[in-house]
Write an enzyme that holds these catalytic residues in place. Structure first.
Site: not given
Lengths: 162, 162, 162, 162, 162, 162
Positions: D17, D41, D90, D128
């Site tokens: 990040h 979450k 990615r 993450s």
């Protein structure tokens, strides 16, 4: 000043290319459309013709420049004092190749960044190759390229303009 | 009447193609296998030969027609009063390209629908190119193409039939 | 008679689903929309509501039937004398999973065929999840679901209809 | 002024990040890092903590602002007078989902553009989730997150800082 | 004894190839690098040159053999009493094609197994084609191929070594 | 000695897993099947049961060991003096995730190598999740898992063995 370089063959330019050019010119100070002289392939239009076609099709966009280039993209960027490359994406295959090129260009020049922008949904299927394939059978090109380009493309394939 | 058109090069047809032809002929009233005259490439078999090979290999299927075609697929569909295109899918790369062609064909002709059907697991790896590559080294083609086709393919690559 | 089964959760149905239903009903004799009772998730709408919403949204299509189902899709097909499953495809992730399900269903029942149809370009991005996410923030749903469904969805998320 | 919004959960922020934040802040006039309050979450760090962590880790970047946000991204953009969204990529799975979100956001707001930037090769694998999985087994986090963050993350998983 | 065959064109070999060779030679008893004579393409280096280049670049690896081959890979494996093929993977496009070849080779020879190994992150973008493209414009090849190979590659493209 | 670790949940093990175990045990000196204790999910079978099932299903393979593990895979490898991880691949989605994990594991431990092996074509569609979904509706599991496992799986879903 943020200068974005949008490189490609544009042989011929499609409404998908023009859509991306318009969108990119709205978010960067200046956009340089870099028309690639690809010596390996026989193009439908010469580089000079492709530059001319793009100039006409983008004449209402003030912050744009259309130029031809050959060689490494990173060298072109340096010469033009630019560090942002814009690439349109349609699908996964595009993505794979463009991703590889983006990483290569960063390897060759640290501060070059490639930004990808998705094609608009209505142009998701569109490419120069598909335009040429349709044209080669005298198929309907309306909506795929600028209207004024249609008779020019068709005549290249030996069809009388209608 | 539901007419499905299954277009392709079939150079040569493989057991994967025949598997799809059988499965598709079981769910549509009529299947037209459209063998593409691709002027750009030098084929292993002429279009006439490819049509003949397919006719023999599908002689037990009543609701099938094997024809050659050139030009735009959407024009072929109109001439044959058909609006369904069938494409076999093996993997993601196939899917990307075929998806693009399906969207292009809908753009060219509103009511043309492309339906994709997955290859059977045992033919997931099979393509005409792989058959030709194996044949070029006199490799074993059994299970990949109809048995009677094996000596014919091999002789094209200069190997005496065994 | 060619019966195509179009299974899904349809929670809620989107304009993308309706587009596929219309296109599929134009090429098959009969389309059964099979609304899945998925016991594992808490749906936004009950199965009965989802069937009702689909019935209203497709009331102008004569050769359609909307039913709920639970259990294995292959069992549902047998009970309904159908062997064709229709699945819409938007992107590669869809494709991978659907491909796997299609091969599984053929393993469970030899003569079941799954046909994939691409979403229209304008609905390529659309899913029930995205509709729910936008609705949960009181975002604009116009063009994503049938107009009459908008206030109903919004009220489920506690927003007064406007 | 070109304002780019870089939204995400950043729970926790990784060196991947931070690499993207640095590269993006070098090409836009201002970058707003928008830390998502995802009510669904249970995060490892509260939104306030995540904002604080990012502020420390980017204290040497002048043209940056770190804020929390909830709701629709397009609403956040309007409030901040921004029209550019930056997303790191990615791999293909990322791409599929992000592409869908980009098209959705353009549907919700015409002049919002999403620009994708590839992760640097050394962070191509990093997320993450992977940081949290490694931390949960007291694995080595060096090189994955800022050094000063390592003991804080580890203590969240009940490991004494070493 | 576990013999792994690593086939490829290696025209020219890159640091990505050498990275995989080193890693593979650390886990198998013997590695045979099989340099493909591809009659269809005009290579930059002859097969003999490519074998020589690889021999020099891997001279510190004891359990390695560099040989040229033509024909079917499965035949080469039998002749060398090997059943393990190693293929490097960079991205999805690689994967699709290599997957297809792996399944084909198992069809041709039951006990041949293809094992895929991921490129290291720093070589994820690297291929022989990209090396040749950069070299053709006299771009910087450092870090992409072994240092001693750089002047040799450049001279092939008509550039005086510097 | 070449030790390959094949990690997974195996909840339950499928014929696809067993096919890979057999193929891998033929090319490495020893294979350790590492059954993951995943505390986050409620499994169908306990880790002890899964180990027991795998032991029975692989009793004819001499060079195999079945053990349970929790924690980081790289720690498990060190404890077992192994550096090779084997992962089966079915499709692109698998590949993306597994690729990411392979790069992560190399980051955590330099000399760990992940080798990917493609599923056999007949098991390309098969996963533990699909087995469980079919079983939950009392569907036919023959060919998907070892025969002796079928009544055990079915009884877990409350169906009397037949």
């Amino acid at each position: 000043m943020n200068i974005a370089v949008y490189p490609g063959s544009f042989d011929p330019c499609t409404n998908g290319h023009l859509d991306i050019i318009k969108r990119v010119s709205a978010i960067f100070d200046k956009v340089i459309v870099a028309v690639l002289c690809n010596s390996g392939k026989t193009p439908l239009f010469s580089v000079e013709e492709r530059v001319e076609i793009l100039k006409k099709a983008t004449s209402d966009i003030p912050n744009i420049e259309i130029v031809s280039f050959s060689g490494l993209l990173v060298d072109f960027l340096k010469e033009n004092n630019a560090k942002i490359v814009i690439k349109g994406l349609r699908a996964v295959s595009d993505f794979e190749y463009e991703f590889q090129m983006a990483l290569t260009n960063r390897k060759l020049c640290d501060n070059v960044e490639t930004l990808f922008i998705s094609a608009s949904t209505e142009y998701m299927f569109l490419s120069s190759s598909i335009v040429k394939e349709i044209a080669s059978y005298n198929g309907d090109l309306s909506g795929l390229v600028p209207d004024e380009l249609i008779p020019i493309i068709k005549s290249r394939f030996g069809f009388v303009n209608n």
